[in-house]
Motif scaffolding. Structure first.
Motif, PDB file in Angstrom:
ATOM      1  N   MET A 611       0.827  -1.203   0.000  1.00  0.00           N
ATOM      2  CA  MET A 611       0.000   0.000   0.000  1.00  0.00           C
ATOM      3  C   MET A 611       0.865   1.258   0.000  1.00  0.00           C
ATOM      4  N   LYS A 612       1.973   1.216   0.728  1.00  0.00           N
ATOM      5  CA  LYS A 612       2.860   2.384   0.736  1.00  0.00           C
ATOM      6  C   LYS A 612       3.524   2.559  -0.628  1.00  0.00           C
ATOM      7  N   TRP A 613       3.922   1.439  -1.253  1.00  0.00           N
ATOM      8  CA  TRP A 613       4.521   1.543  -2.583  1.00  0.00           C
ATOM      9  C   TRP A 613       3.515   2.094  -3.604  1.00  0.00           C
ATOM     10  N   ALA A 614       2.240   1.796  -3.408  1.00  0.00           N
ATOM     11  CA  ALA A 614       1.218   2.228  -4.372  1.00  0.00           C
ATOM     12  C   ALA A 614       0.762   3.668  -4.140  1.00  0.00           C
ATOM     13  N   SER A 620       0.452  13.405  -4.690  1.00  0.00           N
ATOM     14  CA  SER A 620      -0.813  13.659  -4.001  1.00  0.00           C
ATOM     15  C   SER A 620      -0.657  13.790  -2.497  1.00  0.00           C
ATOM     16  N   VAL A 621       0.411  13.202  -1.958  1.00  0.00           N
ATOM     17  CA  VAL A 621       0.655  13.256  -0.514  1.00  0.00           C
ATOM     18  C   VAL A 621       2.082  13.714  -0.305  1.00  0.00           C
ATOM     19  N   PRO A 622       2.318  14.694   0.584  1.00  0.00           N
ATOM     20  CA  PRO A 622       3.699  15.111   0.871  1.00  0.00           C
ATOM     21  C   PRO A 622       4.510  13.946   1.425  1.00  0.00           C
ATOM     22  N   SER A 623       5.757  13.872   0.999  1.00  0.00           N
ATOM     23  CA  SER A 623       6.599  12.764   1.450  1.00  0.00           C
ATOM     24  C   SER A 623       6.862  12.822   2.943  1.00  0.00           C
ATOM     25  N   SER A 624       6.756  14.004   3.547  1.00  0.00           N
ATOM     26  CA  SER A 624       6.978  14.116   4.987  1.00  0.00           C
ATOM     27  C   SER A 624       5.868  13.440   5.785  1.00  0.00           C
ATOM     28  N   GLN A 625       4.702  13.210   5.164  1.00  0.00           N
ATOM     29  CA  GLN A 625       3.587  12.571   5.853  1.00  0.00           C
ATOM     30  C   GLN A 625       3.552  11.051   5.639  1.00  0.00           C
ATOM     31  N   ALA A 626       4.579  10.510   4.984  1.00  0.00           N
ATOM     32  CA  ALA A 626       4.620   9.061   4.744  1.00  0.00           C
ATOM     33  C   ALA A 626       4.933   8.337   6.053  1.00  0.00           C
ATOM     34  N   PRO A 627       4.150   7.344   6.447  1.00  0.00           N
ATOM     35  CA  PRO A 627       4.409   6.622   7.690  1.00  0.00           C
ATOM     36  C   PRO A 627       5.536   5.602   7.511  1.00  0.00           C
ATOM     37  N   PRO A 654      -2.432   8.206   7.461  1.00  0.00           N
ATOM     38  CA  PRO A 654      -2.623   6.750   7.429  1.00  0.00           C
ATOM     39  C   PRO A 654      -2.568   6.220   6.000  1.00  0.00           C
ATOM     40  N   LEU A 655      -2.264   4.956   5.881  1.00  0.00           N
ATOM     41  CA  LEU A 655      -2.159   4.331   4.562  1.00  0.00           C
ATOM     42  C   LEU A 655      -3.532   4.035   3.965  1.00  0.00           C
ATOM     43  N   TYR A 656      -4.567   3.955   4.781  1.00  0.00           N
ATOM     44  CA  TYR A 656      -5.925   3.745   4.276  1.00  0.00           C
ATOM     45  C   TYR A 656      -6.901   4.301   5.306  1.00  0.00           C
TER      46      TYR A 656
END
Length: 732
Positions: A611-614, A620-627, A654-656
């Motif tokens: 899900m993170k890879w997708a 669409s989402v800032p990279s700083s908000q990636a968990p 969150p991822l979903y």
């Protein structure tokens, strides 16, 4: 399908007369399809009927090993037999020409080996003695020639040439001018002991002697042949046995016999060969001439003896029959091994009066072949009674043996599995899946276009040139059994090398990067918003400062995905085994909690990785908000599944689900509860049920019958397995 599950085995009872037991067992053994049970397991080995025959076979094995050791010492090549069936066919044809009973060939071979080994041993002993004599002569000659520089016209010691300091040489010259009589001790020691000898000499004499050590340098041509200044390796056969050092010691003579005795004891303790120094120059030269003549005579004796030994060993190295491709000694070794195996299996039979009774396991598929072979024995040899071979009730406590039919392609993969453990009877064989997983995982580990391509080409060469390599018997013969394995490993390494975009540790730009530098800046921008590198990793990753971080993260996640995939595969195989063996206990209290625990923990981690890879971060989402996946998994265990979205500038998306993380927290809590419930289900029910089953069975007097199925404990189990249809073709 034999590779998926082991062959169906049948349990048979065989009856044969005692006087024909060897012929019948020999016929059965050539089929390689039977495994006997030991009916005399409580008897000692030495009290069994054929123990003396096995001892004779072991003595013959020792004789064969002695001959092979002699062949290795004298550099005689032994051609091994690559096909046991070809050897057995050749042996059968050879024994048919003797017009005598086959079992008598053992006595003939025993006498032949005894005679040839005795003659060979005597020749080698004589050769070793001649080598020692020759080496003594060479050592004496070299000692006199290399120490002659230290003696003048009258064979008196000249101290200025000693390898000591100038001050010591001057003192020695002054002492020698006072007409002091000097004595000499000369000899040869092993080179490895030369430095210890020098130190021992100095400590024992307190510097009262003068000494020199000279290494004997061997010549490069034919070190095992008598020529020039070469010392021949003795019976030890090691390289250091011909590396020697000459020592020459000068010490004051006269009444100082204590010093003389001390020096002789030191030399003897090092195994030195001591030689006399002639008193005058004329005797010096005469002695050297005598030694040269003696060396020439010894050289001729050595040559004759060596030729005779080579002739004897050459007969062992060559094939015995024209149609054989293996050496005679290899044929002897295989014959002794065959005889030992026959007698070992005969010792497993039970003797009743004059009849042998035996029980054996045999694949159902080979039953007809064994019956045909046993029925053909009386036709070819009328004096042999037909043995009985029939089904028997298999033992309840002894499981059938595992047998897989393999070929040249599947044998290496099955051997890899057997290295870690042989599957139980009728279990799913991991070797089938290893054919795909092992080469692929090797490629993941060793992904490189260049190295993988070389291995792939080498494997193809072995596959297409197999017959030529066997005919030439070159160095690649040992790689032939694994040629298909090497080919697949090379292919997957080549394939994964394209994914890693790695050629001999150098990145390749085959399809053009999706990034380019901005004009006037080193920052990278996409050439197109939807641009993706067609195959593998974009080569621009290899030139950036975060290269190590990116690749470590990528390879770690790939390792987790592949590892958990294999765990899931193994767990699914356990389910297949539980259904096949109708084991409700294994199904409900091993496989169900295990697969639930695995999927709710590590399986969930794999889902999060995909899900993170997708997720299109930056777009669409800032990279700083990636968990971080590792942080999610840690808090999944420590915080009861709660997802921490952070605060302020440290917000984590969150991822979903919703942005507050409520859905992801609820899902993770449910998965955590499933994992917690599965742990006691895996640990406690099966041991308790087995204990109760054993206790109940002991009261009923039939614990072995009631323990495996355990159908009385739950109607669910009974309904579950009754609704399934099983087809067991075992004729037992």
């Amino acid at each position: 399908m034999s590779l998926f599950r082991s062959e169906l085995m049948g349990y048979f009872h065989i009856v044969m007369p005692r006087e024909n037991a060897w012929e019948i067992m020999n016929e059965i053994g050539e089929l390689s399809a039977v495994q006997f049970d030991d009916l005399n397991e409580h008897e000692q080995i030495l009290t069994r009927p054929y123990s003396s025959h096995i001892k004779r076979c072991e003595e013959m094995e020792l004789k064969v090993q002695l001959i092979e050791q002699s062949m290795a010492r004298f550099k005689k090549q032994i051609q091994r037999c690559s096909s046991v069936k070809a050897y057995l066919k050749s042996l059968r044809d050879f024994l048919a020409t003797r017009n005598r009973a086959e079992h008598t060939y053992f006595e003939d071979l025993e006498a032949e080996l005894e005679e040839k080994l005795g003659s060979l041993t005597n020749q080698i002993k004589y050769y070793d003695s001649a080598v020692d004599d020759y080496n003594r002569l060479v050592e004496n000659i070299l000692l006199l020639e290399k120490t002659s520089m230290y003696f003048g016209q009258d064979a008196h010691f000249q101290g200025q040439n000693i390898g000591s300091s100038d001050e010591e040489s001057k003192q020695f010259s002054d002492i020698s001018n006072r007409d002091i009589k000097f004595c000499y001790l000369a000899g040869v020691i092993d080179r490895v002991d030369s430095q210890r000898f020098r130190r021992m000499l100095f400590r024992a004499t307190l510097g009262m002697v003068w000494s020199v050590l000279i290494d004997i340098e061997p010549q490069a041509d034919n070190a095992d042949q008598p020529s020039g200044e070469n010392l021949i390796a003795g019976s030890k056969g090691d390289e250091n046995s011909s590396l020697k050092t000459i020592f020459l010691i000068a010490y004051p003579g006269g009444a100082q016999d204590v010093l003389k005795n001390r020096l002789n004891k030191i030399a003897d303790s090092f195994g030195a060969h001591k030689y006399q120094i002639p008193e005058d120059n004329q005797s010096f030269k005469k002695k050297i001439l005598e030694l040269h003549r003696a060396r020439e005579d010894a050289s001729r004796v050595l040559e004759v003896t060596r030729n005779h030994i080579d002739m004897v060993l050459e007969t062992f190295s060559q094939p015995r029959l024209p149609n054989e491709s293996w050496s005679m000694i290899e044929g002897f070794r295989l014959f002794v091994l065959k005889e030992k195996t026959i007698y070992h299996n005969l010792n497993m039979l039970k003797l009743q009066n004059t009849i042998y009774h035996g029980n054996c396991w045999c694949p159902i598929e080979f039953e007809s072949q064994i019956r045909e072979a046993l029925e053909s024995i009386p036709k070819r040899k009328p004096h042999i009674a037909k043995p009985e071979f029939q089904f028997a009730e298999p033992p309840s406590k002894t499981p059938p043996p595992t047998f897989f039919k393999t070929n040249e392609f599947t044998a290496p993969f099955q051997e890899i599995v057997n290295t870690y453990g042989i599957p139980r009877y009728r279990e799913v064989n991991p070797g089938l899946f290893t054919i795909a997983t092992f080469p692929f995982l090797f490629g993941v580990m060793f992904g490189d276009i260049g190295h993988g391509g070389l291995i792939f080409l080498f494997g193809l060469y072995l596959c297409f040139q197999k017959n030529e390599i066997e005919r030439q018997k070159n160095a690649f013969v040992s790689f032939l059994p694994m040629r298909y394995l090497l080919t697949m490993m090379g292919f997957f390494a080549f394939y994964c090398g394209f994914i890693y975009n790695d050629f001999m540790a150098v990145p390749l730009n085959l399809f053009g990067s999706c990034f380019q530098e901005q004009s006037g800046s080193k920052a990278l921008v996409r050439t197109a918003a939807d641009c993706v590198y067609p195959f593998g990793i974009d080569p621009e990753w290899y030139h950036k400062s975060n290269e190590l971080t990116f690749f470590n993260s990528f390879k770690m996640k790939m390792a987790v995905i592949l590892g958990i995939s294999q765990m899931v595969l193994g767990t699914m195989l356990k389910m297949v085994n539980a259904i096949h063996f109708r084991s409700a206990l294994d199904f409900f209290f091993e496989w169900v909690p295990q697969i639930c625990f695995l999927c709710s923990t590590f399986g969930y981690m794999v889902v999060l990785i995909f899900m993170k890879w997708a997720t299109p971060y930056i777009v669409s989402v800032p990279s700083s908000q990636a968990p971080a996946i590792i942080n999610i998994f840690i808090k999944f265990l420590l915080s009861a599944g709660a997802f921490d979205v952070g605060q302020g500038s440290n917000v984590i998306k969150p991822l979903y689900g919703d942005d507050e993380g409520k859905l992801q927290s609820e899902v993770q809590l449910i998965l955590l509860l499933i994992a917690v419930v599965c742990v006691p289900l895996m640990l406690f029910p099966k041991p308790l049920i087995l204990a109760c089953s054993t206790k109940k069975g002991s009261h009923n007097g039939d614990s072995d019958k009631n323990a495996p199925l355990l159908a009385d404990y739950s109607k669910v189990y009974h309904y579950f397995f009754r609704s399934m249809k099983f087809n067991n073709h075992n004729k037992n």
